[in-house]
Motif scaffolding. Structure first.
Motif, PDB file in Angstrom:
ATOM      1  N   ILE A 127       0.784  -1.236   0.106  1.00 33.39           N
ATOM      2  CA  ILE A 127       0.127   0.109   0.031  1.00 33.39           C
ATOM      3  C   ILE A 127       0.789   1.184   0.221  1.00 33.39           C
ATOM      4  CG2 ILE A 127      -0.173  -0.022   2.456  1.00 33.39           C
ATOM      5  CD1 ILE A 127      -3.080   0.947   2.076  1.00 33.39           C
ATOM      6  N   SER A 128       0.648   2.120  -0.697  1.00 36.98           N
ATOM      7  CA  SER A 128       1.332   3.557  -0.710  1.00 36.98           C
ATOM      8  C   SER A 128       1.033   4.338   0.340  1.00 36.98           C
ATOM      9  CB  SER A 128       0.642   4.351  -1.890  1.00 36.98           C
ATOM     10  OG  SER A 128      -0.682   4.734  -1.680  1.00 36.98           O
ATOM     11  N   ARG A 129       1.942   5.426   0.486  1.00 37.37           N
ATOM     12  CA  ARG A 129       1.872   6.109   1.840  1.00 37.37           C
ATOM     13  C   ARG A 129       0.827   6.752   2.291  1.00 37.37           C
ATOM     14  NH1 ARG A 129       6.760   5.809  -0.762  1.00 37.37           N
ATOM     15  NH2 ARG A 129       8.662   6.049   0.247  1.00 37.37           N
ATOM     16  N   SER A 130      -0.101   7.304   1.385  1.00 35.35           N
ATOM     17  CA  SER A 130      -1.286   7.822   1.653  1.00 35.35           C
ATOM     18  C   SER A 130      -2.330   6.787   1.654  1.00 35.35           C
ATOM     19  CB  SER A 130      -1.555   8.614   0.242  1.00 35.35           C
ATOM     20  OG  SER A 130      -1.765   7.891  -0.884  1.00 35.35           O
ATOM     21  N   GLY A 131      -2.109   5.708   1.237  1.00 31.95           N
ATOM     22  CA  GLY A 131      -3.098   4.710   1.290  1.00 31.95           C
ATOM     23  C   GLY A 131      -4.139   4.552   0.236  1.00 31.95           C
ATOM     24  N   PHE A 132      -3.971   5.455  -0.832  1.00 27.96           N
ATOM     25  CA  PHE A 132      -4.823   5.424  -2.163  1.00 27.96           C
ATOM     26  C   PHE A 132      -4.507   4.418  -2.926  1.00 27.96           C
ATOM     27  CE2 PHE A 132      -6.549   8.984  -0.143  1.00 27.96           C
ATOM     28  CZ  PHE A 132      -6.240  10.355  -0.200  1.00 27.96           C
ATOM     29  N   THR A 133      -3.283   4.002  -3.044  1.00 27.62           N
ATOM     30  CA  THR A 133      -3.088   2.789  -3.899  1.00 27.62           C
ATOM     31  C   THR A 133      -2.594   1.443  -3.263  1.00 27.62           C
ATOM     32  OG1 THR A 133      -2.451   4.514  -5.251  1.00 27.62           O
ATOM     33  CG2 THR A 133      -1.619   2.395  -6.053  1.00 27.62           C
ATOM     34  N   THR A 134      -3.290   0.407  -3.603  1.00 30.76           N
ATOM     35  CA  THR A 134      -2.845  -0.839  -3.285  1.00 30.76           C
ATOM     36  C   THR A 134      -2.444  -1.747  -4.373  1.00 30.76           C
ATOM     37  OG1 THR A 134      -5.139  -1.419  -3.480  1.00 30.76           O
ATOM     38  CG2 THR A 134      -4.230  -0.774  -1.144  1.00 30.76           C
ATOM     39  N   TYR A 135      -1.611  -2.807  -4.060  1.00 27.96           N
ATOM     40  CA  TYR A 135      -1.157  -3.554  -5.042  1.00 27.96           C
ATOM     41  C   TYR A 135      -1.113  -4.997  -4.575  1.00 27.96           C
ATOM     42  CZ  TYR A 135       1.853  -5.856  -8.622  1.00 27.96           C
ATOM     43  OH  TYR A 135       2.435  -6.649  -9.665  1.00 27.96           O
ATOM     44  N   TYR A 136      -1.438  -6.094  -5.055  1.00 28.62           N
ATOM     45  CA  TYR A 136      -1.790  -7.247  -4.466  1.00 28.62           C
ATOM     46  C   TYR A 136      -1.022  -8.550  -5.492  1.00 28.62           C
ATOM     47  CZ  TYR A 136      -5.400  -4.996  -1.998  1.00 28.62           C
ATOM     48  OH  TYR A 136      -6.105  -4.169  -0.884  1.00 28.62           O
ATOM     49  N   SER A 137      -0.678  -9.492  -4.843  1.00 32.15           N
ATOM     50  CA  SER A 137       0.078 -10.579  -5.322  1.00 32.15           C
ATOM     51  C   SER A 137      -0.971 -11.248  -6.402  1.00 32.15           C
ATOM     52  CB  SER A 137       0.483 -11.745  -4.511  1.00 32.15           C
ATOM     53  OG  SER A 137       0.648 -13.037  -5.213  1.00 32.15           O
ATOM     54  N   ASP A 138      -0.873 -11.592  -7.461  1.00 35.29           N
ATOM     55  CA  ASP A 138      -1.931 -12.398  -8.348  1.00 35.29           C
ATOM     56  C   ASP A 138      -2.708 -13.623  -7.802  1.00 35.29           C
ATOM     57  OD1 ASP A 138      -0.058 -11.880 -11.509  1.00 35.29           O
ATOM     58  OD2 ASP A 138      -1.140 -10.423 -10.271  1.00 35.29           O
ATOM     59  N   SER A 139      -1.826 -14.244  -7.162  1.00 35.67           N
ATOM     60  CA  SER A 139      -2.435 -15.458  -6.158  1.00 35.67           C
ATOM     61  C   SER A 139      -3.437 -15.130  -5.431  1.00 35.67           C
ATOM     62  CB  SER A 139      -1.422 -16.296  -5.661  1.00 35.67           C
ATOM     63  OG  SER A 139      -0.386 -15.624  -4.908  1.00 35.67           O
ATOM     64  N   LEU A 140      -3.337 -13.853  -4.729  1.00 34.54           N
ATOM     65  CA  LEU A 140      -4.170 -13.527  -3.820  1.00 34.54           C
ATOM     66  C   LEU A 140      -5.317 -12.462  -4.081  1.00 34.54           C
ATOM     67  CD1 LEU A 140      -1.132 -13.807  -1.130  1.00 34.54           C
ATOM     68  CD2 LEU A 140      -3.188 -15.172  -0.768  1.00 34.54           C
ATOM     69  N   GLN A 141      -5.139 -12.226  -5.197  1.00 32.19           N
ATOM     70  CA  GLN A 141      -6.110 -11.067  -5.637  1.00 32.19           C
ATOM     71  C   GLN A 141      -7.453 -11.408  -5.616  1.00 32.19           C
ATOM     72  OE1 GLN A 141      -4.856  -8.086  -7.327  1.00 32.19           O
ATOM     73  NE2 GLN A 141      -6.929  -7.361  -7.270  1.00 32.19           N
ATOM     74  N   GLY A 142      -8.206 -10.466  -4.952  1.00 31.28           N
ATOM     75  CA  GLY A 142      -9.588 -10.703  -4.537  1.00 31.28           C
ATOM     76  C   GLY A 142      -9.918 -11.511  -3.398  1.00 31.28           C
ATOM     77  N   ARG A 143      -8.907 -11.810  -2.584  1.00 32.40           N
ATOM     78  CA  ARG A 143      -9.133 -12.450  -1.322  1.00 32.40           C
ATOM     79  C   ARG A 143      -8.648 -11.432  -0.208  1.00 32.40           C
ATOM     80  NH1 ARG A 143      -7.226 -17.013   0.074  1.00 32.40           N
ATOM     81  NH2 ARG A 143      -5.641 -17.394  -1.248  1.00 32.40           N
ATOM     82  N   LEU A 144      -7.947 -10.272  -0.516  1.00 35.32           N
ATOM     83  CA  LEU A 144      -7.027  -9.614   0.371  1.00 35.32           C
ATOM     84  C   LEU A 144      -7.864  -7.955   0.164  1.00 35.32           C
ATOM     85  CD1 LEU A 144      -3.728 -10.902   0.013  1.00 35.32           C
ATOM     86  CD2 LEU A 144      -5.224 -11.396   1.528  1.00 35.32           C
TER      87      LEU A 144
END
Length: 129
Positions: free
Chosen positions: A53-70
């Protein structure tokens, strides 16, 4: 430097949910200075990127294998990082770590543990089948 302490791990049945927290303290810089990441490590496995997650919290990025569950979020006023994990599977069993960095690398490019200088002690998540 910053101290990180994870909490919220435990034993859950497959299909269940957990919310992990990471509390930051003793930092000479505001919590918003740090981009944050979550990693996990299963026995005998290398430490694996989960999301960030970015410093502001506005942007997140997830592992492909866990996308949709986190869902990763943060509250900079409370110096806290969170990760909501849903539909947990036995293969999600691992020690989960939060990590912090001050580098300006975009979060989608900061997926290696080596890119994070600051780490918590980890919290165990066990998912039973």
């Amino acid at each position: 430097q910053v101290q990180l302490v994870e909490s919220g791990g435990g034993l859950v049945q497959a299909g269940g949910s957990l919310r992990l927290s990471c509390a930051a303290s003793n930092s000479e810089h505001p919590f918003s200075t740090y981009a944050m990441g979550w990693f996990r490590q299963a026995p005998g496995q290398e430490r694996e990127f989960v999301g960030s997650i970015s410093r502001s919290g506005f942007t997140t990025y997830y592992s492909d294998s866990l996308q949709g569950r986190l869902t990763i979020s943060r509250d900079n006023a409370k110096n806290a990082l969170y990760m909501q994990m849903d539909n947990l599977k036995p293969e999600d069993t691992a020690v989960y770590y939060c990590a912090a960095r001050t580098s300006l690398l975009p979060i989608e490019r900061a997926r290696s543990p080596d890119q994070y200088p600051y780490w918590g002690q980890g919290t165990q998540v066990t998912v039973s089948s």
